[in-house]
Scaffold this motif. Structure first.
Motif, short mmCIF file in Angstrom:
data_model
loop_
_atom_site.label_atom_id
_atom_site.label_comp_id
_atom_site.label_asym_id
_atom_site.label_seq_id
_atom_site.Cartn_x
_atom_site.Cartn_y
_atom_site.Cartn_z
N VAL A 26 0.86 -1.18 0.00
CA VAL A 26 0.00 0.00 0.00
C VAL A 26 0.90 1.23 0.00
O VAL A 26 1.87 1.29 0.75
N LEU A 27 0.56 2.20 -0.83
CA LEU A 27 1.35 3.42 -0.86
C LEU A 27 0.45 4.62 -1.14
O LEU A 27 -0.60 4.50 -1.76
N GLY A 28 0.88 5.77 -0.65
CA GLY A 28 0.13 7.00 -0.86
C GLY A 28 0.46 8.02 0.21
O GLY A 28 1.25 7.77 1.13
N GLU A 29 -0.17 9.17 0.09
CA GLU A 29 0.07 10.26 1.03
C GLU A 29 -0.65 10.00 2.35
O GLU A 29 -1.87 9.80 2.37
N ASP A 30 0.09 9.93 3.43
CA ASP A 30 -0.46 9.78 4.80
C ASP A 30 -1.12 8.43 5.04
O ASP A 30 -1.89 8.29 5.99
N VAL A 31 -0.83 7.41 4.22
CA VAL A 31 -1.50 6.12 4.40
C VAL A 31 -0.88 5.30 5.53
O VAL A 31 -1.50 4.35 6.02
N GLY A 32 0.34 5.63 5.94
CA GLY A 32 1.05 4.81 6.91
C GLY A 32 0.85 5.24 8.34
O GLY A 32 -0.09 4.81 9.01
N TYR A 33 1.72 6.08 8.83
CA TYR A 33 1.69 6.51 10.22
C TYR A 33 0.34 7.11 10.61
O TYR A 33 -0.21 6.82 11.67
N PHE A 34 -0.23 7.93 9.73
CA PHE A 34 -1.49 8.61 10.02
C PHE A 34 -2.71 7.72 9.77
O PHE A 34 -3.78 7.95 10.33
N GLY A 35 -2.57 6.71 8.89
CA GLY A 35 -3.68 5.81 8.61
C GLY A 35 -4.67 6.32 7.58
O GLY A 35 -5.79 5.81 7.47
N GLY A 36 -4.27 7.34 6.81
CA GLY A 36 -5.13 7.89 5.78
C GLY A 36 -6.03 8.99 6.32
O GLY A 36 -6.44 8.95 7.48
N VAL A 37 -6.37 9.96 5.48
CA VAL A 37 -7.18 11.08 5.95
C VAL A 37 -8.58 10.63 6.34
O VAL A 37 -9.24 11.28 7.16
N PHE A 38 -9.06 9.52 5.78
CA PHE A 38 -10.36 8.97 6.17
C PHE A 38 -10.21 7.70 7.01
O PHE A 38 -11.19 7.02 7.26
N ARG A 39 -8.97 7.37 7.39
CA ARG A 39 -8.64 6.24 8.27
C ARG A 39 -8.83 4.89 7.58
O ARG A 39 -8.93 3.86 8.26
N THR A 40 -8.86 4.85 6.27
CA THR A 40 -9.06 3.58 5.58
C THR A 40 -7.86 2.65 5.67
O THR A 40 -8.00 1.44 5.51
N THR A 41 -6.68 3.20 5.92
CA THR A 41 -5.48 2.35 6.04
C THR A 41 -4.99 2.30 7.49
O THR A 41 -3.85 1.87 7.75
N ASP A 42 -5.83 2.68 8.42
CA ASP A 42 -5.44 2.74 9.83
C ASP A 42 -4.96 1.38 10.34
O ASP A 42 -5.62 0.36 10.15
N GLY A 43 -3.78 1.37 10.94
CA GLY A 43 -3.24 0.16 11.56
C GLY A 43 -2.45 -0.74 10.64
O GLY A 43 -1.76 -1.66 11.12
N LEU A 44 -2.51 -0.51 9.33
CA LEU A 44 -1.83 -1.42 8.41
C LEU A 44 -0.31 -1.29 8.49
O LEU A 44 0.41 -2.29 8.41
N GLN A 45 0.20 -0.08 8.65
CA GLN A 45 1.64 0.08 8.76
C GLN A 45 2.17 -0.53 10.05
O GLN A 45 3.23 -1.16 10.06
N LEU A 54 3.69 2.37 2.58
CA LEU A 54 4.67 3.42 2.35
C LEU A 54 4.01 4.79 2.30
O LEU A 54 3.10 5.03 1.49
N ASP A 55 4.46 5.69 3.17
CA ASP A 55 4.08 7.09 3.06
C ASP A 55 4.90 7.73 1.94
O ASP A 55 6.13 7.63 1.93
N THR A 56 4.21 8.40 1.03
CA THR A 56 4.88 8.98 -0.14
C THR A 56 4.88 10.50 -0.05
O THR A 56 4.10 11.10 0.68
N PRO A 57 5.74 11.16 -0.84
CA PRO A 57 5.63 12.62 -0.99
C PRO A 57 4.32 12.98 -1.67
O PRO A 57 3.61 12.13 -2.21
N GLY A 62 4.04 10.63 -9.20
CA GLY A 62 5.08 9.76 -8.65
C GLY A 62 4.50 8.53 -7.98
O GLY A 62 5.09 7.44 -8.08
N ILE A 63 3.37 8.69 -7.30
CA ILE A 63 2.72 7.54 -6.64
C ILE A 63 2.34 6.49 -7.68
O ILE A 63 2.63 5.30 -7.53
N VAL A 64 1.69 6.93 -8.76
CA VAL A 64 1.25 5.98 -9.78
C VAL A 64 2.45 5.42 -10.54
O VAL A 64 2.50 4.22 -10.84
N ALA A 65 3.44 6.25 -10.83
CA ALA A 65 4.63 5.75 -11.53
C ALA A 65 5.34 4.69 -10.70
O ALA A 65 5.77 3.65 -11.23
N ALA A 66 5.45 4.93 -9.40
CA ALA A 66 6.08 3.94 -8.52
C ALA A 66 5.26 2.65 -8.50
O ALA A 66 5.82 1.54 -8.52
#
Length: 338
Positions: A26-45, A54-57, A62-66
């Motif tokens: 899983v990768l994207g902005e704030d998906v890791g430590y924060f768990g996503g702005v809507f908390r959909t990835t909460d706890g996965l990291q 992976l928390d990305t810039p 860049g997210i899609v290219a990666a």
């Protein structure tokens, strides 16, 4: 079986797939430590580590290219774009690279990338946090486009998307994240725990991509819709006491033309409803397919209910949103037409 809202169901889908397949990342902005702005990835990291969540810039391209690079090298990335409104910087990567990899390599490479993104209005987010751009992606050969309307389908479709060998753009109506509603902004959302589609298996299951569902059988008129508008159309039909057959597309591309055509041939009348802008919206493609397959069965013109042909208005969000009144008017118009 557990009662879940859509956020919990999506989280469960990613959790199940990460446990089953070490190649799912899983990768994207704030998906890791924060768990996503809507908390959909909460706890996965915390559970799977920073190397798999992976928390990305802040760089959607860049997210899609990666994610593309990961996919062609054997992984199954789930890339989150924080809002559908932010997806446009990645559009070239999605259209020119991701969608074409299988074809341009003669099948040598696949691109099992899932791009999750919250879409639609209803949270007073204004024109930069409320768009519904699904038609732009349905037009692109090589992409599958999905939009669930409830937690059960959300989890099953996301699992199917992650397991699919082709890229899937997975739109999540943010207004449904915490529960369904009846289209009235003054009424609170109903808890998913009281809704039959809030009952979600805890383990692995699939909902097939490309198959619509008749969620309300009827004989007077067919209503074809998806995402948020499923609940508005259900409320409208109930309020009018109309014997309407309501089809939840679930998948926008590929479109389940067979289910739609069979219903319209039975009822002879049809309404197409979506939240996005009317002009060149996906409803036009649905309408054209019905016209091609069901012309001699139609007893009235097909009605379209959609958003205004304007940028999403912050101050007039509820007027823009096609609610019960506009759907009910369309139902009455098609039933009264001869």
């Amino acid at each position: 079986m557990s009662h879940m809202n859509m956020i919990q169901a999506l989280n469960s889908a990613m959790d199940v797939m990460m446990a089953r397949d070490p190649g799912v990342v899983v990768l994207g902005e704030d998906v890791g430590y924060f768990g996503g702005v809507f908390r959909t990835t909460d706890g996965l990291q915390r559970k799977y580590g920073e190397h798999r969540v992976l928390d990305t810039p802040i760089t959607e391209g860049g997210i899609v290219a990666a994610a593309i690079g990961m996919a062609v090298n054997g992984l199954r990335p789930v890339a989150e774009i924080q809002f559908a409104d932010y997806i446009y910087p990645a559009y070239d990567q999605i259209v020119s690279e991701l969608a074409r990899i299988r074809y341009r390599t003669g099948g040598e490479f696949a691109a099992p990338v899932t791009i999750r993104t919250p879409c639609g209005g209803g949270i007073r987010g204004g024109q930069t946090h409320s768009q519904s751009p699904e038609a732009l992606f349905a037009h692109i050969c090589g992409l599958k486009v999905v939009m669930p309307s409830n937690p059960y389908d959300a989890k099953g479709l996301l699992i199917s998307a992650i397991e699919d060998e082709d890229p899937v753009v997975f739109f999540e109506p943010k207004r449904l994240y915490n529960g369904p509603f009846d289209g009235d902004p003054d009424k609170p959302a109903t808890a998913w725990s009281s809704h039959p589609r809030g009952n979600v298996p805890e383990g692995h299951y699939r909902v097939p991509i490309g198959l619509a569902e008749i969620i309300r059988p009827g004989g007077q008129v067919t209503i074809v819709t998806y995402g948020t508008m499923v609940h508005v159309c259900l409320a409208s039909a109930r309020g009018l006491g109309v014997d309407a057959e309501i089809i939840d597309l679930r998948t926008i591309a590929p479109l389940d033309v067979e289910t739609i055509a069979a219903s319209v041939k039975k009822t002879g009348r049809c309404i197409v409803a979506h939240e996005a802008t009317r002009f060149a919206g996906f409803g036009a493609e649905i309408l054209a397919s019905i016209q091609e397959d069901c012309f001699w069965h139609l007893e009235a013109p097909i009605q379209r209910v959609a958003g205004w042909d304007t940028p999403y208005p912050h101050a007039f969000e509820w007027e823009y949103f096609p609610g019960q009144a506009r759907v009910s008017a369309a139902i009455k118009a098609t039933l009264e037409a001869s």
